[in-house]
Design a protein around this motif. Sequence first.
Motif, mmCIF file in Angstrom:
data_model
loop_
_atom_site.group_PDB
_atom_site.id
_atom_site.type_symbol
_atom_site.label_atom_id
_atom_site.label_comp_id
_atom_site.label_asym_id
_atom_site.label_seq_id
_atom_site.Cartn_x
_atom_site.Cartn_y
_atom_site.Cartn_z
ATOM 1 N N SER A 161 0.827 -1.269 -0.232
ATOM 2 C CA SER A 161 0.082 0.053 -0.027
ATOM 3 C C SER A 161 0.875 1.360 -0.072
ATOM 4 O O SER A 161 2.290 1.077 0.274
ATOM 5 C CB SER A 161 -0.945 -0.209 1.309
ATOM 6 N N GLY A 162 0.327 2.436 -0.127
ATOM 7 C CA GLY A 162 1.153 3.665 -0.163
ATOM 8 C C GLY A 162 2.032 3.628 -1.354
ATOM 9 O O GLY A 162 2.042 3.373 -2.337
ATOM 10 N N VAL A 163 3.098 4.297 -1.034
ATOM 11 C CA VAL A 163 4.378 4.470 -1.904
ATOM 12 C C VAL A 163 4.917 3.078 -2.519
ATOM 13 O O VAL A 163 4.964 2.997 -3.882
ATOM 14 C CB VAL A 163 5.425 5.199 -1.428
#
Length: 442
Positions: free
Chosen positions: A183-185
């Motif tokens: 998830s995220g970056v």
Amino acid sequence: MHPVDESRPLGRILLFGVQHVLVMAATPISAIFLMSATLGLGAGLTVDLLSAAFVLSGVGSLIQSLGPWKFGPRLPFVMLPGGAPLILFLAIAEQHGVRTATGAVVLTALFCFVVLPVFSRLLRFFPALVIGTMIVIVGVNLVKVGAVLVTGRPGTPGFADPGNLGLGMATIGFTVVFYLLFSGVLRQLAVMLGLLGGTVLAVVTGAVDLGQAAGGGLVNVPQLMPFGSPEFNLVAALPLMLYSLASMAEATGQTVINAEAVGKKIDTRTDVPKTVRGDALTSLFGGFFGLPLIVTSGENIGIVRVTGVRSRYVTAAAGVVLIVIGFLAPVTRVISVIPSAVVGGTAMVVFAVITVLGIQMLGRSDLDKHTSTFICAVALALGLLPILVPGVYGGFPPNVRILLESGVAVGAFTAAVLNVLFHHVRPGIAARLGTTRTESER
């Protein structure tokens, strides 16, 4: 501030920029290697051209992303050589000499500046129905390009080699796993991580010759006019100039779909010409460095959609990375050893996203109306024909064949003409006939 104009921490911008470069680096490499093989160029000249291709692609990406003055739409674009313009360049070079081919690139770039005001007035005939159809054809064609990197061309030695197929499928699998688990970056970097995972697997299985990355100098400097001063022949340049009209139509579609991918509203009458000017300016410089036309690429649009990173400063960073690669010989050699099957597996996913974007655009194009459905169907049939059945126009003259074999150009032209006939000419004729009947009844 719109997300496309947001700047991020330098480290993240560079990471995302490198991701764009890794996905599209195979295009300039394969384009220059094809030039070298076709024209019988020496190793030193090939290295000079490869360096110039990276540098000019980087400069063009900076122009399109940052948008100085009236050049570039300030959208996350990357520019590349290759495709139909490269084939036309090689055809001119074989018939009239490579100096005439470079002169044709310069003439075509100037031609784009001259006809752009007229083309801008015709943009109202390119609604979402026309552009969506064109983008679907672009996406399908690019998926095929990515697939050929995995399988090789039919009839050539090693076609559909199980090892290459395994590397391509494994790369897609890595990308899916990273996108699923992270998830995220890290999720935004799933495309790059999948490519790196495929490369590591290739190294482990012995599919990469690391010796090719060793040796050689440290710095490459692009050579101005490597073939000598360009020779200008309008007749020889005519096929490339005619194709540039189709390229401008493709730039229209890519600008619109790019804006949709980042969620930014644009004015096609002002922003599309900026994209075309950026293409023309970069190609003008490229011609003096011995390169074919360099145009905006649809490849990075899929990456923007997959990652959700919409900042144009990411593709600007990719432009800087491309320029650095062009001057640093060791980096160029390292990138060039990434197996084509790995690059192709990554490219197939990214390019398929472009097809989905075109389908989404068509979904907003009143396809419930029979005329719109008919226009889309005919354009898709004619546009996909040369893509699905290679060599279908083999019996036509070379210059005509090159134009017809561009499915994007044929599909865009067909959709635009039918749209004018059904949605502009036919209603006008019907209105005049209705008025005539009313007056006669009176």
